[in-house]
Design an enzyme around this catalytic site. Structure first.
Site, short mmCIF file in Angstrom:
data_model
loop_
_atom_site.label_atom_id
_atom_site.label_comp_id
_atom_site.label_asym_id
_atom_site.label_seq_id
_atom_site.Cartn_x
_atom_site.Cartn_y
_atom_site.Cartn_z
N ASP A 108 47.99 -23.92 53.48
CA ASP A 108 46.99 -23.09 52.82
C ASP A 108 47.60 -22.38 51.62
O ASP A 108 48.40 -21.47 51.78
CB ASP A 108 46.45 -22.05 53.81
CG ASP A 108 45.39 -21.18 53.17
OD1 ASP A 108 44.31 -21.72 52.86
OD2 ASP A 108 45.64 -19.98 52.95
N TYR A 112 48.55 -17.33 44.52
CA TYR A 112 49.81 -17.09 45.25
C TYR A 112 51.04 -17.53 44.45
O TYR A 112 52.16 -17.17 44.81
CB TYR A 112 49.84 -17.84 46.59
CG TYR A 112 48.76 -17.48 47.59
CD1 TYR A 112 47.98 -16.33 47.45
CD2 TYR A 112 48.51 -18.30 48.69
CE1 TYR A 112 46.99 -16.03 48.36
CE2 TYR A 112 47.52 -18.00 49.61
CZ TYR A 112 46.75 -16.87 49.44
OH TYR A 112 45.78 -16.58 50.35
N LYS A 132 42.87 -22.42 46.43
CA LYS A 132 41.70 -21.56 46.17
C LYS A 132 41.62 -21.19 44.70
O LYS A 132 42.64 -21.03 44.03
CB LYS A 132 41.80 -20.27 47.00
CG LYS A 132 42.17 -20.48 48.44
CD LYS A 132 42.18 -19.20 49.25
CE LYS A 132 42.84 -19.42 50.60
NZ LYS A 132 44.29 -19.23 50.61
N HIS A 184 38.02 -18.17 46.39
CA HIS A 184 38.89 -17.20 47.07
C HIS A 184 38.13 -15.91 47.43
O HIS A 184 38.28 -15.37 48.52
CB HIS A 184 40.08 -16.89 46.15
CG HIS A 184 41.30 -16.41 46.87
ND1 HIS A 184 42.58 -16.66 46.42
CD2 HIS A 184 41.45 -15.68 47.99
CE1 HIS A 184 43.45 -16.11 47.24
NE2 HIS A 184 42.80 -15.50 48.22
P1 NAP Z 1 49.83 -13.34 59.16
O1 NAP Z 1 49.94 -14.81 59.22
O2 NAP Z 1 48.97 -12.63 60.13
O3 NAP Z 1 51.27 -12.70 59.27
C1 NAP Z 1 52.35 -13.13 58.50
C2 NAP Z 1 53.54 -12.24 58.83
O4 NAP Z 1 53.84 -12.30 60.22
C3 NAP Z 1 54.78 -12.59 58.10
O5 NAP Z 1 55.43 -11.38 57.77
C4 NAP Z 1 55.61 -13.37 59.13
O6 NAP Z 1 56.97 -13.17 58.88
C5 NAP Z 1 55.18 -12.74 60.42
N1 NAP Z 1 55.16 -13.64 61.55
C6 NAP Z 1 54.68 -14.92 61.58
N2 NAP Z 1 54.77 -15.45 62.80
C7 NAP Z 1 55.32 -14.50 63.59
C8 NAP Z 1 55.67 -14.45 64.96
N3 NAP Z 1 55.49 -15.49 65.77
N4 NAP Z 1 56.22 -13.30 65.44
C9 NAP Z 1 56.42 -12.24 64.63
N5 NAP Z 1 56.10 -12.22 63.32
C10 NAP Z 1 55.56 -13.35 62.80
O7 NAP Z 1 49.37 -12.81 57.74
P2 NAP Z 1 48.97 -13.35 56.32
O8 NAP Z 1 50.12 -13.96 55.62
O9 NAP Z 1 48.26 -12.22 55.70
O10 NAP Z 1 47.88 -14.48 56.60
C11 NAP Z 1 48.21 -15.84 56.79
C12 NAP Z 1 47.77 -16.69 55.63
O11 NAP Z 1 46.37 -16.55 55.43
C13 NAP Z 1 48.36 -16.30 54.27
O12 NAP Z 1 49.70 -16.71 54.12
C14 NAP Z 1 47.38 -17.00 53.35
O13 NAP Z 1 47.66 -18.38 53.29
C15 NAP Z 1 46.06 -16.72 54.06
N6 NAP Z 1 45.36 -15.51 53.56
C16 NAP Z 1 44.19 -15.70 52.89
C17 NAP Z 1 43.48 -14.61 52.39
C18 NAP Z 1 42.19 -14.84 51.67
O14 NAP Z 1 41.68 -13.92 50.99
N7 NAP Z 1 41.60 -16.01 51.77
C19 NAP Z 1 43.96 -13.31 52.60
C20 NAP Z 1 45.13 -13.14 53.32
C21 NAP Z 1 45.82 -14.25 53.80
P3 NAP Z 1 58.04 -14.41 58.84
O15 NAP Z 1 57.62 -15.31 57.72
O16 NAP Z 1 59.32 -13.71 58.59
O17 NAP Z 1 57.95 -15.06 60.19
#
Ligand code: NAP
Length: 318
Positions: free
Chosen positions: A55, A60, A90, A123
């Site tokens: 994704d 980004y 996106k 997005h």
């Molecule tokens: P997330 O996936 O909820 O959390 C990511 C964080 O959690 C990182 O700091 C990661 O660190 C840590 N992490 C991952 N797996 C873990 C585990 N098993 N145990 C402990 N910590 C863990 O948050 P997000 O990055 O906000 O969301 C995921 C994806 O969704 C984004 O990367 C993006 O692609 C997408 N997104 C889209 C939008 C939108 O507007 N469409 C908005 C936000 C996000 P490490 O890398 O150090 O493991």
């Protein structure tokens, strides 16, 4: 084919030609300033582990690295064809104008070194003046969002074969209803925040009734969080994790999977990205669901603008 890969279940995107399958879990690539691992290395490792769904977003700044990782994976024989992957990117708000959609997609494809995308998403349901990408977006940069004109251009992108499916992100029920009123190709996906502390039941039910696949972002509520994390630091979830011999992250992801919702989780850490795939051979118990239903609900990602918009989420005033 190269390395042994974990079996990741797939869903069929209903509004595409019926043949497109999307792995239920994808790797998020929204960058974090603190990350020590590069996107290219993380994606390569993920492919080795069996991730096939990635994704991205033009905002980004990772499309080039993702593209390089795909090329390297092909050279290394980790995958035999690009077709084995599911690549999403996106369109950013500065390109959210009918005449800028196709050029923006072409630019993303070039940066990704790809002939086609699997999924192209709007997005955010807002438009900003074309030009420089800033974050957060100043409200003064916003212009009216021509949803119908933009969607027509998205449909054209799919008809041209430049993307296999099209969808949206951060759309409320009200905005989806408007979109469905004129869409000739309905959105395949609505990517929105879904996690145990923002469960989005109403929106999920609506999407299900319309055949729109929901993809959960920020499933661990970590990306943009400051201070206490309402799921990772939740004592009840820690107890559940202990009871199952799993981590809190795995409880979070398993719950999303059991909802029939797809998810993009971001980890650039080898062990954690592996852990995040280990959610398919066990299940939550009825008593877990009772506890989960009591978790306080609050939206984490409130919007991309400064100040926030009052009407971005329409009826969802959480
Ligand atoms: P997330 O996936 O909820 O959390 C990511 C964080 O959690 C990182 O700091 C990661 O660190 C840590 N992490 C991952 N797996 C873990 C585990 N098993 N145990 C402990 N910590 C863990 O948050 P997000 O990055 O906000 O969301 C995921 C994806 O969704 C984004 O990367 C993006 O692609 C997408 N997104 C889209 C939008 C939108 O507007 N469409 C908005 C936000 C996000 P490490 O890398 O150090 O493991």
């Amino acid at each position: 084919m190269g390395a042994a890969t974990a079996a990741i279940p797939e869903v069929v995107l209903e509004s595409s030609n019926g043949q497109r399958r999307m792995p239920v879990i994808g790797l998020g690539t929204a960058p974090e300033a603190t990350s020590k691992v590069s996107t290219k290395d993380a994606v390569l490792e993920a492919i080795k582990q069996g991730y096939r769904h990635f994704d991205a977003a033009s905002a980004y700044g990772v499309e080039q690295s993702l593209g390089e990782a795909i090329q390297e994976a092909l050279q290394l024989g980790l995958i035999s064809s690009r077709d084995e992957l599911f690549i999403t990117t996106k369109i950013w708000v500065t390109d959210n104008h009918p005449n800028l959609i196709l050029p923006a997609l072409q630019k993303s494809l070039k940066t990704l070194q790809l002939e086609y995308l699997d999924l192209y998403l709007i997005h955010w349901p807002i438009s900003a003046k074309p030009g420089k990408v800033t974050y957060p977006i100043e409200q003064s940069e916003l212009v009216p969002f021509d949803m119908e004109g933009v969607w027509k251009s998205m449909e054209e992108c799919q008809r041209l074969g430049l993307t296999k499916a099209i969808g949206v992100s951060n759309f409320s029920i009200k905005k989806l209803e408007k979109l469905l009123s004129f869409a000739t190709i309905p959105p395949a996906v609505n990517q929105v925040e879904v996690n145990l502390a923002f469960q989005q039941q109403k929106l999920r039910e609506f999407c299900k009734s319309k055949g729109i696949t929901v993809t959960a972002f920020s499933p661990l509520r970590k990306g943009a969080s400051r201070g206490t994390n309402m799921v990772m630091d939740n004592d009840v979830l820690k107890e559940l994790a202990d009871a199952h011999g799993k981590t809190v992250a795995q409880i979070c992801l398993r719950w999303i999977y059991e909802q029939g919702v797809t998810v993009v989780a971001k980890s650039y850490d080898k062990e954690r990205m592996k852990q995040n795939l280990e959610i398919f051979d066990w299940c939550l118990r009825e008593e877990d669901y009772k506890k989960i239903s009591e978790i306080h609900q609050d939206r984490l990602i409130k919007g991309p603008t400064k100040p926030l918009l009052n009407d971005l989420w329409d009826e969802d005033h959480h």
